[in-house]
Motif scaffolding. Structure first.
Motif, short mmCIF file in Angstrom:
data_model
loop_
_atom_site.label_atom_id
_atom_site.label_comp_id
_atom_site.label_asym_id
_atom_site.label_seq_id
_atom_site.Cartn_x
_atom_site.Cartn_y
_atom_site.Cartn_z
N THR A 240 -12.02 2.17 6.97
CA THR A 240 -11.68 3.68 7.28
C THR A 240 -11.04 3.53 8.78
OG1 THR A 240 -14.15 3.84 6.47
CG2 THR A 240 -13.58 5.56 8.29
N CYS B 24 -3.93 4.70 1.38
CA CYS B 24 -4.55 3.59 0.48
C CYS B 24 -6.01 3.20 1.31
CB CYS B 24 -3.58 2.30 0.59
SG CYS B 24 -4.19 0.92 -0.07
N PHE C 286 -18.91 3.75 -2.05
CA PHE C 286 -19.79 4.09 -3.20
C PHE C 286 -19.97 2.97 -4.22
CE2 PHE C 286 -18.26 8.14 -1.68
CZ PHE C 286 -19.52 8.60 -1.70
N VAL C 287 -19.02 1.84 -4.28
CA VAL C 287 -19.36 0.81 -5.14
C VAL C 287 -20.44 -0.09 -4.31
CG1 VAL C 287 -18.42 -1.30 -5.87
CG2 VAL C 287 -17.31 0.58 -6.17
N VAL D 255 -13.54 4.79 0.73
CA VAL D 255 -14.26 5.42 -0.04
C VAL D 255 -14.95 4.58 -1.32
CG1 VAL D 255 -14.58 7.42 -1.79
CG2 VAL D 255 -13.40 7.67 0.72
N LEU D 256 -14.29 3.79 -1.75
CA LEU D 256 -14.55 2.88 -3.01
C LEU D 256 -15.24 1.98 -2.75
CD1 LEU D 256 -10.99 2.75 -5.17
CD2 LEU D 256 -12.99 3.95 -5.78
N THR D 257 -14.90 1.45 -1.48
CA THR D 257 -16.00 0.25 -0.95
C THR D 257 -17.33 0.87 -0.49
OG1 THR D 257 -14.12 -0.83 -0.01
CG2 THR D 257 -16.26 -1.34 0.81
N ALA E 154 -16.17 -1.78 4.84
CA ALA E 154 -15.92 -0.19 4.67
C ALA E 154 -15.36 0.42 6.06
CB ALA E 154 -16.99 0.31 4.00
N LEU F 69 -8.73 5.41 0.63
CA LEU F 69 -9.10 5.37 -0.94
C LEU F 69 -9.96 4.20 -0.92
CD1 LEU F 69 -9.34 6.07 -3.80
CD2 LEU F 69 -7.20 4.83 -4.08
N LEU F 70 -9.46 2.86 -0.31
CA LEU F 70 -10.32 1.60 -0.13
C LEU F 70 -11.54 1.87 0.43
CD1 LEU F 70 -10.04 -1.28 -1.19
CD2 LEU F 70 -8.88 -1.73 1.17
N SER G 137 0.85 -1.14 0.01
CA SER G 137 0.03 -0.12 0.03
C SER G 137 0.88 1.41 0.26
CB SER G 137 -1.03 0.04 1.10
OG SER G 137 -0.29 0.28 2.47
#
Length: 158
Positions: A88, A47, A57-58, A53-55, A84, A50-51, A43
């Protein structure tokens, strides 16, 4: 649960961890914690943020679909929100701290489960957001509180 497609089920159960007969949220959180360990070695700073936030919204459309397909609201087998939340929490401390003191991963897991189960300090209110937003948001706030606790440990005890 059986009415939703396999891919959606794979996503919302966080690779099947939510299918545990007992304590699916704990198993989802544990899998996210275990997956965090090897991520630390590849990472970069930010990292986990970002992970997370991506988790978040996906997951929203998948959680909405799974709840609509199963005609349920926030069923226990949906645990992508726990993943998520764990990501966080780990976003608040440096990867070097987590690799140098792996017990911090266990502490992050325990803190997150504490906040996720008891839902203090306004976490419970976020569950009232509509549909998947409520499912996901309360775990993000639990992850934020857990992360703040981890950050305090990192700054003042290590």
């Amino acid at each position: 649960m059986r009415k939703t497609d396999k891919f959606t089920l794979l996503v919302v159960t966080f690779f099947g961890s939510g299918l545990a007969k007992k304590a699916p949220g704990t198993f989802g959180s544990l899998l996210a914690t275990l997956l965090s360990w090897p991520l630390l070695f590849v990472s970069f700073p930010g990292c986990f943020a970002l992970l997370a936030v991506l988790t978040f919204f996906v997951a929203i459309p998948f959680v909405n679909k799974a709840m609509a397909d199963s005609q349920t609201e926030d069923p226990g087998w949906i645990v992508i929100d726990e993943a998520a939340g764990i990501f966080t929490a780990f976003a608040f401390v440096s990867p070097e701290t987590l690799t140098g003191d792996p017990w911090m991963l266990a502490l992050g897991f325990a803190l997150f489960r504490f906040f996720d189960i008891l839902k203090p300090l306004g976490i419970h209110r976020l569950e009232k957001l509509p549909r998947a937003w409520g499912v996901m948001a309360d775990d993000i706030l639990g992850g934020i509180y857990s992360g703040i606790c981890l950050l305090c440990v990192e700054r003042f005890l290590l």
